[in-house]
Scaffold this motif. Sequence first.
Motif, short mmCIF file in Angstrom:
data_model
loop_
_atom_site.label_atom_id
_atom_site.label_comp_id
_atom_site.label_asym_id
_atom_site.label_seq_id
_atom_site.Cartn_x
_atom_site.Cartn_y
_atom_site.Cartn_z
N LYS A 1 32.55 6.05 31.79
CA LYS A 1 31.09 6.13 31.88
C LYS A 1 30.59 7.56 32.09
CE LYS A 1 30.56 3.07 35.15
NZ LYS A 1 29.79 2.45 36.25
N ILE B 1 28.57 10.13 29.53
CA ILE B 1 27.90 9.48 28.40
C ILE B 1 26.41 9.83 28.50
CG2 ILE B 1 27.36 7.32 27.21
CD1 ILE B 1 29.79 6.08 28.38
N PHE C 1 23.84 -5.35 24.50
CA PHE C 1 25.24 -5.31 24.95
C PHE C 1 25.32 -5.61 26.44
CE2 PHE C 1 24.68 -1.25 27.03
CZ PHE C 1 23.64 -0.68 26.32
N LEU C 2 26.54 -5.75 26.90
CA LEU C 2 26.76 -6.00 28.33
C LEU C 2 27.23 -4.72 29.00
CD1 LEU C 2 28.61 -9.44 28.17
CD2 LEU C 2 26.21 -9.00 28.83
N PHE C 3 26.62 -4.37 30.14
CA PHE C 3 27.15 -3.30 30.97
C PHE C 3 28.36 -3.88 31.70
CE2 PHE C 3 22.57 -1.86 30.86
CZ PHE C 3 22.79 -0.64 30.25
N GLN D 1 31.20 -2.89 32.69
CA GLN D 1 31.87 -2.19 33.78
C GLN D 1 31.10 -2.28 35.10
OE1 GLN D 1 33.39 1.66 32.97
NE2 GLN D 1 34.45 1.00 31.13
N ASN D 2 29.87 -2.81 35.05
CA ASN D 2 29.06 -2.86 36.27
C ASN D 2 28.80 -4.28 36.77
OD1 ASN D 2 28.86 -0.16 35.90
ND2 ASN D 2 26.70 -0.11 35.42
N ARG E 1 15.86 2.05 33.47
CA ARG E 1 16.91 1.63 32.54
C ARG E 1 18.24 1.59 33.26
NH1 ARG E 1 16.06 1.71 27.02
NH2 ARG E 1 13.88 1.35 26.58
N THR F 1 21.72 0.76 34.80
CA THR F 1 22.80 -0.06 34.23
C THR F 1 23.25 -1.14 35.22
OG1 THR F 1 24.48 1.47 35.04
CG2 THR F 1 23.57 1.90 32.87
N GLY G 1 22.11 -4.40 28.31
CA GLY G 1 21.59 -3.12 27.88
C GLY G 1 21.08 -3.22 26.45
N MET G 2 20.21 -2.29 26.06
CA MET G 2 19.73 -2.23 24.68
C MET G 2 19.59 -0.79 24.26
SD MET G 2 15.83 -3.42 25.38
CE MET G 2 15.03 -2.49 24.10
N ASP H 1 25.14 5.27 23.16
CA ASP H 1 25.36 5.71 24.55
C ASP H 1 26.29 4.75 25.30
OD1 ASP H 1 23.45 3.71 24.45
OD2 ASP H 1 22.07 4.63 25.88
N LEU H 2 27.30 4.22 24.60
CA LEU H 2 28.14 3.16 25.17
C LEU H 2 29.59 3.58 25.35
CD1 LEU H 2 26.77 0.16 23.13
CD2 LEU H 2 25.95 1.18 25.24
N VAL H 3 30.16 3.10 26.43
CA VAL H 3 31.57 3.37 26.70
C VAL H 3 32.43 2.61 25.69
CG1 VAL H 3 32.03 1.53 28.40
CG2 VAL H 3 33.09 3.75 28.70
N THR I 1 32.76 -1.52 24.90
CA THR I 1 31.61 -2.30 25.39
C THR I 1 31.39 -3.55 24.51
OG1 THR I 1 30.52 -0.35 26.30
CG2 THR I 1 29.10 -2.23 25.78
N1 SAH Z 1 20.09 2.51 26.13
C1 SAH Z 1 20.61 1.58 27.12
C2 SAH Z 1 21.56 2.22 28.12
C3 SAH Z 1 20.97 3.34 28.92
S1 SAH Z 1 21.98 3.80 30.23
C4 SAH Z 1 19.46 0.89 27.85
O1 SAH Z 1 18.42 1.50 28.03
O2 SAH Z 1 19.64 -0.28 28.22
C5 SAH Z 1 23.29 4.64 29.40
C6 SAH Z 1 24.43 4.69 30.36
O3 SAH Z 1 25.10 3.44 30.35
C7 SAH Z 1 25.52 5.67 29.98
O4 SAH Z 1 25.19 6.94 30.46
C8 SAH Z 1 26.76 5.07 30.66
O5 SAH Z 1 26.95 5.65 31.93
C9 SAH Z 1 26.39 3.60 30.88
N2 SAH Z 1 27.27 2.66 30.17
C10 SAH Z 1 27.59 2.70 28.86
N3 SAH Z 1 28.40 1.67 28.54
C11 SAH Z 1 28.60 0.94 29.70
C12 SAH Z 1 29.33 -0.25 30.03
N4 SAH Z 1 30.04 -0.89 29.09
N5 SAH Z 1 29.31 -0.69 31.30
C13 SAH Z 1 28.57 -0.02 32.24
N6 SAH Z 1 27.86 1.10 32.01
C14 SAH Z 1 27.87 1.59 30.74
#
Ligand code: SAH
Length: 232
Positions: A17, A20, A59-61, A63-64, A90, A92, A99-100, A123-125, A128
Amino acid sequence: MHAISPIGTIHTPYKEKFAIPRQPNLAPSVITELHLEGDANTEAAVRELKQFSHLWLLFLFDQNIEAGWKPTVRPPRLGGNERVGVFASRSTFRPNAIGMSAVELLDVEIRNGQVVVKLGNVDLVDGTPIIDIKPYIPYSDSIPDATGGYAEAPPVPVTVQFSEPAKSVLMQHSDHEYRLQALTEILSQDPRPAYKKGKPDSKVYAVHLFEWNVRFSADDDGIQVVDIAPLA
Ligand code: SAH
Protein backbone atom coordinates in the motif's frame (compact mmCIF):
# COMPACT_ATOMS: atom_id res chain seq x y z
CA MET A 1 -28.53 -10.44 1.77
CA HIS A 2 -26.71 -10.75 -1.50
CA ALA A 3 -23.10 -11.90 -1.28
CA ILE A 4 -20.53 -10.05 -3.37
CA SER A 5 -17.91 -12.08 -5.18
CA PRO A 6 -15.01 -10.64 -7.18
CA ILE A 7 -15.21 -10.57 -10.99
CA GLY A 8 -11.43 -10.33 -11.38
CA THR A 9 -8.05 -9.43 -9.94
CA ILE A 10 -5.82 -6.49 -10.88
CA HIS A 11 -2.07 -6.82 -11.44
CA THR A 12 -0.07 -3.67 -10.73
CA PRO A 13 3.54 -2.65 -9.96
CA TYR A 14 2.35 -1.53 -6.50
CA LYS A 15 3.30 -4.50 -4.32
CA GLU A 16 2.33 -2.84 -1.03
CA LYS A 17 0.00 0.00 0.00
CA PHE A 18 2.83 2.41 0.84
CA ALA A 19 3.63 4.86 -2.00
CA ILE A 20 0.49 4.12 -4.04
CA PRO A 21 -0.88 7.44 -5.32
CA ARG A 22 -3.89 8.62 -3.32
CA GLN A 23 -6.07 8.91 -6.41
CA PRO A 24 -5.84 7.15 -9.78
CA ASN A 25 -4.84 10.01 -12.09
CA LEU A 26 -1.70 10.97 -10.15
CA ALA A 27 0.57 8.39 -11.83
CA PRO A 28 -0.94 8.27 -15.33
CA SER A 29 1.86 6.32 -17.04
CA VAL A 30 1.65 3.19 -14.90
CA ILE A 31 0.11 0.33 -16.94
CA THR A 32 -1.85 -2.40 -15.16
CA GLU A 33 -3.87 -5.51 -16.14
CA LEU A 34 -7.25 -6.63 -14.88
CA HIS A 35 -7.77 -10.39 -15.35
CA LEU A 36 -11.42 -11.46 -15.26
CA GLU A 37 -12.34 -14.59 -13.32
CA GLY A 38 -15.02 -17.29 -13.08
CA ASP A 39 -18.31 -16.60 -14.87
CA ALA A 40 -17.14 -13.04 -15.63
CA ASN A 41 -14.15 -14.30 -17.62
CA THR A 42 -15.95 -14.37 -20.94
CA GLU A 43 -15.50 -12.33 -24.09
CA ALA A 44 -19.26 -11.71 -24.12
CA ALA A 45 -19.09 -9.71 -20.87
CA VAL A 46 -16.69 -7.16 -22.35
CA ARG A 47 -18.39 -6.85 -25.75
CA GLU A 48 -18.27 -3.18 -26.93
CA LEU A 49 -16.32 -2.14 -23.82
CA LYS A 50 -13.51 -0.72 -25.97
CA GLN A 51 -15.76 2.12 -27.18
CA PHE A 52 -15.15 3.82 -23.85
CA SER A 53 -11.95 5.68 -23.01
CA HIS A 54 -12.46 5.41 -19.24
CA LEU A 55 -14.09 3.01 -16.78
CA TRP A 56 -15.20 2.97 -13.19
CA LEU A 57 -13.64 0.16 -11.19
CA LEU A 58 -15.33 -0.92 -7.98
CA PHE A 59 -13.09 -2.97 -5.73
CA LEU A 60 -12.49 -4.19 -2.21
CA PHE A 61 -9.93 -2.58 0.08
CA ASP A 62 -9.13 -6.19 0.98
CA GLN A 63 -6.00 -5.35 2.98
CA ASN A 64 -8.06 -3.21 5.37
CA ILE A 65 -11.15 -5.36 6.00
CA GLU A 66 -9.76 -6.87 9.22
CA ALA A 67 -8.90 -3.42 10.60
CA GLY A 68 -12.56 -2.27 10.48
CA TRP A 69 -13.53 1.42 10.39
CA LYS A 70 -14.22 4.47 12.57
CA PRO A 71 -16.85 7.22 12.06
CA THR A 72 -14.17 9.91 11.70
CA VAL A 73 -10.86 9.87 9.84
CA ARG A 74 -7.88 12.20 9.33
CA PRO A 75 -7.43 12.79 5.58
CA PRO A 76 -3.82 13.27 4.39
CA ARG A 77 -5.06 16.33 2.44
CA LEU A 78 -5.69 18.06 5.78
CA GLY A 79 -2.16 17.27 6.94
CA GLY A 80 -3.27 14.17 8.83
CA ASN A 81 -4.35 15.99 11.99
CA GLU A 82 -7.92 17.21 11.35
CA ARG A 83 -10.90 14.88 11.58
CA VAL A 84 -13.79 14.60 9.12
CA GLY A 85 -16.58 12.02 8.85
CA VAL A 86 -15.66 8.80 7.06
CA PHE A 87 -18.38 9.58 4.49
CA ALA A 88 -16.77 13.00 3.87
CA SER A 89 -13.56 11.22 2.87
CA ARG A 90 -12.09 8.68 0.47
CA SER A 91 -10.61 6.80 3.43
CA THR A 92 -9.76 3.19 2.67
CA PHE A 93 -11.08 2.18 6.13
CA ARG A 94 -14.84 2.29 5.62
CA PRO A 95 -17.98 0.20 6.11
CA ASN A 96 -18.02 -2.51 3.41
CA ALA A 97 -14.46 -1.55 2.37
CA ILE A 98 -15.57 -0.68 -1.18
CA GLY A 99 -13.36 1.59 -3.29
CA MET A 100 -14.00 3.22 -6.67
CA SER A 101 -11.58 4.61 -9.21
CA ALA A 102 -12.08 6.24 -12.60
CA VAL A 103 -9.38 4.61 -14.75
CA GLU A 104 -8.21 4.83 -18.35
CA LEU A 105 -9.11 1.92 -20.64
CA LEU A 106 -6.08 1.11 -22.80
CA ASP A 107 -7.06 -2.21 -24.39
CA VAL A 108 -9.08 -5.41 -24.08
CA GLU A 109 -7.30 -8.65 -25.05
CA ILE A 110 -8.20 -12.32 -24.96
CA ARG A 111 -5.11 -14.45 -24.21
CA ASN A 112 -5.70 -18.22 -24.28
CA GLY A 113 -9.22 -17.78 -22.95
CA GLN A 114 -8.17 -15.16 -20.39
CA VAL A 115 -9.90 -11.79 -20.71
CA VAL A 116 -7.30 -9.10 -19.96
CA VAL A 117 -8.36 -5.45 -19.57
CA LYS A 118 -5.35 -3.13 -19.79
CA LEU A 119 -5.76 -0.02 -17.65
CA GLY A 120 -3.92 3.22 -16.85
CA ASN A 121 -4.53 5.63 -13.94
CA VAL A 122 -4.81 2.95 -11.26
CA ASP A 123 -4.29 3.44 -7.51
CA LEU A 124 -4.60 -0.21 -6.43
CA VAL A 125 -2.26 -2.63 -4.76
CA ASP A 126 -1.29 -5.72 -6.76
CA GLY A 127 -3.90 -8.47 -6.30
CA THR A 128 -6.83 -6.19 -5.34
CA PRO A 129 -10.19 -7.98 -5.93
CA ILE A 130 -12.36 -6.10 -8.44
CA ILE A 131 -16.11 -6.42 -7.86
CA ASP A 132 -17.51 -4.47 -10.84
CA ILE A 133 -16.64 -2.51 -13.99
CA LYS A 134 -18.84 0.22 -15.46
CA PRO A 135 -18.20 2.52 -18.40
CA TYR A 136 -17.42 6.12 -17.44
CA ILE A 137 -20.13 8.27 -19.05
CA PRO A 138 -18.79 11.83 -19.44
CA TYR A 139 -22.12 13.63 -19.90
CA SER A 140 -23.29 12.30 -16.57
CA ASP A 141 -20.19 11.41 -14.52
CA SER A 142 -18.19 14.58 -15.22
CA ILE A 143 -19.58 17.62 -13.41
CA PRO A 144 -17.41 20.62 -14.36
CA ASP A 145 -18.82 23.06 -11.78
CA ALA A 146 -18.70 20.61 -8.84
CA THR A 147 -16.86 21.80 -5.72
CA GLY A 148 -14.07 19.70 -4.20
CA GLY A 149 -14.19 20.79 -0.53
CA TYR A 150 -10.89 20.25 1.26
CA ALA A 151 -9.64 18.30 -1.79
CA GLU A 152 -10.33 21.13 -4.29
CA ALA A 153 -6.79 21.43 -5.69
CA PRO A 154 -4.71 18.46 -6.87
CA PRO A 155 -1.68 17.67 -4.69
CA VAL A 156 1.49 19.47 -5.82
CA PRO A 157 4.13 17.00 -7.09
CA VAL A 158 7.77 17.25 -5.93
CA THR A 159 10.97 16.74 -7.97
CA VAL A 160 12.37 13.19 -8.13
CA GLN A 161 16.06 12.52 -8.74
CA PHE A 162 17.82 9.17 -9.19
CA SER A 163 21.32 8.33 -7.93
CA GLU A 164 23.80 6.92 -10.48
CA PRO A 165 23.53 3.36 -9.01
CA ALA A 166 19.72 3.58 -9.20
CA LYS A 167 19.89 4.77 -12.81
CA SER A 168 22.18 1.90 -13.80
CA VAL A 169 19.70 -0.68 -12.42
CA LEU A 170 16.91 1.00 -14.39
CA MET A 171 18.99 1.03 -17.57
CA GLN A 172 19.32 -2.77 -17.49
CA HIS A 173 15.64 -3.01 -18.49
CA SER A 174 14.46 -2.83 -22.09
CA ASP A 175 11.46 -0.82 -20.85
CA HIS A 176 13.59 1.56 -18.78
CA GLU A 177 11.87 4.65 -20.16
CA TYR A 178 8.50 3.41 -18.96
CA ARG A 179 9.89 2.40 -15.57
CA LEU A 180 11.72 5.69 -15.05
CA GLN A 181 8.55 7.61 -15.87
CA ALA A 182 6.43 5.34 -13.62
CA LEU A 183 8.79 5.63 -10.62
CA THR A 184 9.05 9.39 -11.13
CA GLU A 185 5.28 9.88 -11.14
CA ILE A 186 4.77 7.60 -8.14
CA LEU A 187 7.49 9.15 -5.97
CA SER A 188 6.63 12.74 -7.02
CA GLN A 189 3.59 12.35 -4.76
CA ASP A 190 6.00 12.28 -1.77
CA PRO A 191 4.70 9.04 -0.22
CA ARG A 192 5.93 9.91 3.27
CA PRO A 193 3.37 10.40 6.07
CA ALA A 194 1.34 13.63 5.66
CA TYR A 195 2.95 15.46 8.59
CA LYS A 196 6.39 15.16 6.91
CA LYS A 197 5.27 16.84 3.66
CA GLY A 198 7.53 19.67 2.63
CA LYS A 199 10.02 18.81 5.37
CA PRO A 200 13.47 17.31 4.79
CA ASP A 201 14.02 14.09 6.67
CA SER A 202 17.09 12.00 7.52
CA LYS A 203 15.27 8.67 7.22
CA VAL A 204 15.69 6.33 4.23
CA TYR A 205 12.33 4.85 3.17
CA ALA A 206 11.89 1.57 1.28
CA VAL A 207 9.03 0.52 -0.97
CA HIS A 208 8.31 -2.56 -3.07
CA LEU A 209 7.56 -1.38 -6.64
CA PHE A 210 7.74 -3.72 -9.65
CA GLU A 211 10.11 -6.53 -8.51
CA TRP A 212 12.34 -4.02 -6.74
CA ASN A 213 13.06 -2.64 -3.32
CA VAL A 214 13.24 1.08 -4.06
CA ARG A 215 14.93 3.17 -1.34
CA PHE A 216 14.50 6.93 -1.20
CA SER A 217 14.98 9.93 1.06
CA ALA A 218 13.60 13.48 1.05
CA ASP A 219 15.51 16.76 1.18
CA ASP A 220 14.81 20.42 0.31
CA ASP A 221 14.99 19.58 -3.42
CA GLY A 222 12.38 16.80 -3.26
CA ILE A 223 12.74 13.02 -3.39
CA GLN A 224 16.12 11.35 -3.95
CA VAL A 225 16.12 7.70 -5.06
CA VAL A 226 19.10 6.24 -3.21
CA ASP A 227 19.13 2.75 -4.72
CA ILE A 228 17.05 0.10 -6.46
CA ALA A 229 17.63 -3.55 -5.56
CA PRO A 230 15.95 -6.64 -7.05
CA LEU A 231 13.93 -8.61 -4.52
CA ALA A 232 14.59 -12.33 -4.38
N1 SAH B 1 -9.91 5.92 -5.82
C1 SAH B 1 -10.27 5.07 -4.69
C2 SAH B 1 -9.12 4.81 -3.74
C3 SAH B 1 -8.53 6.05 -3.11
S1 SAH B 1 -7.46 5.66 -1.82
C4 SAH B 1 -11.46 5.66 -3.94
O1 SAH B 1 -11.59 6.87 -3.90
O2 SAH B 1 -12.25 4.86 -3.42
C5 SAH B 1 -6.06 5.03 -2.68
C6 SAH B 1 -5.27 4.26 -1.68
O3 SAH B 1 -5.86 2.98 -1.49
C7 SAH B 1 -3.86 3.93 -2.12
O4 SAH B 1 -3.01 5.00 -1.82
C8 SAH B 1 -3.54 2.67 -1.30
O5 SAH B 1 -2.88 3.02 -0.11
C9 SAH B 1 -4.91 2.11 -0.92
N2 SAH B 1 -5.18 0.77 -1.46
C10 SAH B 1 -5.05 0.38 -2.74
N3 SAH B 1 -5.40 -0.91 -2.89
C11 SAH B 1 -5.78 -1.36 -1.64
C12 SAH B 1 -6.25 -2.61 -1.13
N4 SAH B 1 -6.40 -3.67 -1.93
N5 SAH B 1 -6.53 -2.70 0.19
C13 SAH B 1 -6.38 -1.62 1.00
N6 SAH B 1 -5.94 -0.41 0.59
C14 SAH B 1 -5.63 -0.27 -0.73
